[in-house]
Design an enzyme around this catalytic site. Structure first.
Site, mmCIF file in Angstrom:
data_model
loop_
_atom_site.group_PDB
_atom_site.id
_atom_site.type_symbol
_atom_site.label_atom_id
_atom_site.label_comp_id
_atom_site.label_asym_id
_atom_site.label_seq_id
_atom_site.Cartn_x
_atom_site.Cartn_y
_atom_site.Cartn_z
ATOM 1 N N CYS A 41 0.793 -1.107 -0.037
ATOM 2 C CA CYS A 41 -0.180 -0.077 -0.054
ATOM 3 C C CYS A 41 0.843 1.189 0.026
ATOM 4 O O CYS A 41 1.917 1.397 0.596
ATOM 5 C CB CYS A 41 -1.039 0.095 1.251
ATOM 6 S SG CYS A 41 -1.928 1.513 1.429
ATOM 7 N N CYS A 66 2.713 22.830 5.917
ATOM 8 C CA CYS A 66 2.765 21.416 5.784
ATOM 9 C C CYS A 66 3.701 20.894 4.764
ATOM 10 O O CYS A 66 3.890 19.722 4.424
ATOM 11 C CB CYS A 66 1.321 21.017 5.277
ATOM 12 S SG CYS A 66 0.843 21.671 3.674
ATOM 13 N N ASP A 93 -1.407 29.817 7.151
ATOM 14 C CA ASP A 93 -1.866 28.332 6.977
ATOM 15 C C ASP A 93 -1.761 27.716 5.523
ATOM 16 O O ASP A 93 -2.821 27.724 4.958
ATOM 17 C CB ASP A 93 -3.001 28.059 7.773
ATOM 18 C CG ASP A 93 -3.235 26.518 7.941
ATOM 19 O OD1 ASP A 93 -2.076 25.682 7.609
ATOM 20 O OD2 ASP A 93 -4.160 26.158 8.220
#
EC number: 2.1.1.190
Length: 482
Positions: free
Chosen positions: A127, A437, A411
């Site tokens: 996976c 991120c 953000d």
């Protein structure tokens, strides 16, 4: 912390008893069975590793992990090795090389690290959803956190005491949203799950230990409900989303689905307490039956109500810790003017506004702005100005910031906030909190802020995505004292 960084004792001893040799051999066999199934990028440049430095044994020894969890071997040439752990001597195959930096994959391991562990998911080797189940989770975070700290110290020259303790949440059941791939070319034998790494093949799942319930336990029954219907071929993907009140199955389809399929899926969903939402080729959403809207509670009594395609932070606990840390760092006061850029549905906006600040929320997706505004009004939060803006348009960004703000929160997506940062060093708010991120684009943007008169006062990671290469981070910037 120290014992997280120690090398395997089996490698450090020159003399072993027969029983120790047998144990070490079994450990190596288990480790090599793991790496045999690990997923690596293919390259036409792939070739057997063979340098003058190690031509005799064709192996390198790993010293540390980088922030993405790859094994690192330093020397005249630096190696980044997928699937290798600190202390392990590995036979490798080069995937790509550029100057004195080599990316490689592990072929076999001589003496597995004490940090190596069996993956808890039975399909980990195939996976593409997770990359780091082969290492103790606490050790992985410790190494990666330290690697990111060193990288930021080197690239941004930050001082001592800046780096903060990581924000950590539950493991492994943490993910409250996922997109499932489907292979329904044979409607009687449907595959539903995640794609293999670097492949379009679908790994068939019954459950996923990364997902929260009821999402995890819904996968197998959902596949069973779809099987036998020809129109299942028209399903592009299926999203699973868990709110605090309900969970949804969102079926993206390119052509109309037969009524019998919809009825069967709806019956399956109701039995598990799920709602079904259909999304057509044009992106229009239609609830099946009396589906409820999702509610996701955050902090200070605030909540967001996402639609199927809205961006959300997928780790509830870590998200709440990030909001609380942002509130401490920003320290919003009544009547202060605070701008929240890339505001989405108001994940950070609403808690900031609850402190009495006058908030301007700026978002690039018009539909999310409308939903965020409506959501805020339903919660009685009126001290927010909601704006839709092209966040990459320099003139628009600079014009918005010219209104004057005391503090700013950013953000952005993985692309970062370069345009906004260039404008911020002209507008000069006294405090900036940056949520990222992507450490690479964060480092780029941070240089703009630092060169423009700010200092990084605090920074640290948030483990939003355990067992993957991804890493979230936060930083506090304040105006440098003259």
């Amino acid at each position: 912390m120290a014992n997280l960084f120690k090398q395997s004792r089996a490698k450090q001893k020159n003399k072993t008893t027969p029983s120790q040799t047998q144990t070490s051999t079994k450990g190596s066999a288990r480790a090599n069975a793991q790496v045999a199934g690990l997923r690596f990028k293919k390259s036409k440049q792939s070739k057997e590793h063979n340098t003058a430095q190690d031509a005799n044994n064709n192996a390198i020894t790993i010293q540390e992990l980088d922030w993405m969890g790859q094994g690192v071997a330093r020397g005249a040439t630096m190696y980044f090795v997928e699937g290798a752990l600190p202390g392990e001597t590995c036979d490798i195959e080069v995937v790509s090389s550029k100057k004195k930096v080599v990316s490689a994959k592990t072929i076999s391991i001589q003496g597995p690290s004490e940090l190596r562990q069996p993956p808890f998911c039975p399909v980990f080797e195939a996976c593409g959803g997770c990359q780091l189940q082969h290492i103790d989770a606490d050790a992985a975070l410790a190494y990666r956190d330290n690697a990111l700290k060193i990288m930021m110290e080197r690239q941004l020259s930050i001082g001592s005491g800046v780096w903060q303790a990581p924000l950590v949440g539950p493991r492994p059941q943490y993910r409250r949203k996922a997109r499932l791939a489907i292979d329904a070319r044979n409607p009687d034998n449907i595959k539903l799950g995640f794609r293999e790494a670097n492949s379009n093949k679908v790994v068939n799942l019954d459950t996923c230990p990364i997902l929260v319930n009821p999402l995890s336990t819904a996968i197998g029954p959902l596949r069973n409900a779809l099987e036998g219907y020809d129109s299942a071929r028209h399903i592009g993907h299926i999203s699973l989303i868990a709110g605090d009140n309900r969970a949804q199955v969102v079926i993206k389809h390119t052509k109309a689905l037969e009524d019998a399929l919809i009825e069967t899926v709806d019956a399956f969903a109701k039995a598990l307490g799920l709602d079904v939402v259909l999304e057509n080729k044009q992106g229009r959403l239609r609830s099946v039956g009396e589906a409820q809207g999702l509610i996701m509670h955050t902090v200070d009594g605030c909540s967001i109500s996402p639609s199927a395609n809205d961006f959300i932070q997928i780790n509830k606990v870590v998200n709440e810790k990030m909001i609380n840390q942002a509130l401490v760092w920003l320290d919003p006061r009544p009547n202060e003017r605070i701008a929240d850029w890339f505001s989405g549905l108001g994940n950070f906006t609403l808690p900031i506004a609850k402190k009495g600040a006058l908030v301007q929320a700026i978002e690039g997706v018009a539909e999310m702005v409308l939903r965020a505004k409506d959501n805020a009004q339903q919660q009685g939060i009126e001290n927010v100005e909601w704006l839709h803006l092209d966040l990459a348009n320099k003139a628009n960004v600079e014009a918005s910031l010219q209104q004057g703000f005391d503090k700013v929160l950013l953000d952005p997506s993985r692309e970062g906030a370069l345009t906004v940062c260039h404008a911020l060093v002209k507008a000069l708010p006294k405090t900036i909190v940056y949520v990222s991120c992507n450490p690479s684009t964060f480092s780029r943007d941070a240089k703009v802020l630092i060169n423009g008169g700010y200092e990084m006062e605090k920074a640290g990671v948030a483990e939003m995505f355990p067992f993957t290469h991804h890493m979230e981070m936060m930083a506090l910037f304040t105006q440098r004292q003259q």
